[in-house]
Scaffold this motif. Sequence first.
Motif, PDB file in Angstrom:
ATOM      1  N   PRO A 298       0.803  -1.225   0.000  1.00  9.81           N
ATOM      2  CA  PRO A 298       0.000   0.000   0.000  1.00  9.81           C
ATOM      3  C   PRO A 298       0.834   1.274   0.000  1.00  9.81           C
ATOM      4  CG  PRO A 298      -0.450  -1.338   1.986  1.00  9.81           C
ATOM      5  CD  PRO A 298       0.584  -2.058   1.189  1.00  9.81           C
ATOM      6  N   HIS A 299       1.946   1.287   0.741  1.00 11.48           N
ATOM      7  CA  HIS A 299       2.726   2.520   0.914  1.00 11.48           C
ATOM      8  C   HIS A 299       4.198   2.259   0.605  1.00 11.48           C
ATOM      9  CE1 HIS A 299      -0.550   2.244   3.982  1.00 11.48           C
ATOM     10  NE2 HIS A 299      -0.970   3.252   3.240  1.00 11.48           N
TER      11      HIS A 299
ATOM     12  N   ASP B 275       6.555  -0.049   2.850  1.00  7.74           N
ATOM     13  CA  ASP B 275       6.115  -1.397   3.245  1.00  7.74           C
ATOM     14  C   ASP B 275       6.972  -2.494   2.620  1.00  7.74           C
ATOM     15  OD1 ASP B 275       3.941  -0.492   4.815  1.00  7.74           O
ATOM     16  OD2 ASP B 275       2.721  -0.245   3.011  1.00  7.74           O
TER      17      ASP B 275
ATOM     18  N   HIS C 204      -3.523  -2.052   4.840  1.00  5.02           N
ATOM     19  CA  HIS C 204      -2.761  -3.300   4.967  1.00  5.02           C
ATOM     20  C   HIS C 204      -3.688  -4.505   5.018  1.00  5.02           C
ATOM     21  CE1 HIS C 204       1.228  -1.437   6.549  1.00  5.02           C
ATOM     22  NE2 HIS C 204       0.632  -0.662   5.665  1.00  5.02           N
TER      23      HIS C 204
HETATM   24 ZN   LIG Z   1       1.951   0.841   4.959  1.00  2.00          ZN
END
Ligand SMILES: [Zn+2]
Length: 256
Positions: free
Chosen positions: A16-17, A20, A119
């Motif tokens: 997602p980011h 990660d 997440h």
């Molecule tokens: Zn994340």
Amino acid sequence: MSDERTPGCDLLVISPHTDDLEIGLGGTVALLADKGRSVWGLDLTRGELGSNATVQERWREAAAASTVLGLAGRLQLEFPDGFVDSRDRSQVGQVAAVLRRLRPRRVVTAPDPVRHPDHVETPALVRRACFMARLRAWRPDPGPCLVWDGGQDLGAAAEAWEIETLLQVCPDQGAPSLIFDIGPAWERKVQALACYASQFKRGQDRRDTAINDPAFLERITRRARVWGRRAGVAYGEALQTEAVPVVDDLPPEKWL
Ligand SMILES: [Zn+2]
């Protein structure tokens, strides 16, 4: 020469980011890159809801970390941070379009398994996209996508694509399907994490968060030691999959 029927990358890590991938799989990515594997990263959001740094700063940090790890390429979609949604047709379509473009052999979702809703949603979203990418009749809109300029060229998109294996980072209390011995790549994982100064370093102009608390890096180290101990090595990263290997002889790898 690859064409649209041959895999374009060995492993695609979808998170997602930006940070990660490095938190969950930085060691594995560096290890595989050292062996000449083509590993790509896909970040689903630009991370605009982060407490520190602009999306441009976060993307620059991701670029630096990608260089450290030896990623073959990195892409970033613009899903709304905090609202990754496995039932959103557009989001499923955009991930499916990336799968058709990169033609990965294997896909792993790399959310550090915590309570953040993105997440929780990412594994379900990716599972759906992997299924839908096989359906030739579905032609979703690929949407906006940032391409890291330090990476390799994207190949031609396939009309449809079917991956071989879908994996995810193993939760702390979960049962691993496999553990990578990341000892040789541990320092590089730490270096890649250090590239995200805006996220992991405290400072006067930054807000204190759970991930810039020094205890966070200690937690990542502790987890790698726990999986390493399970595997009889110094540091490990663990993955889970519902798939089973198909063999016609005793597999040569070490089993513990
Ligand atoms: Zn994340």
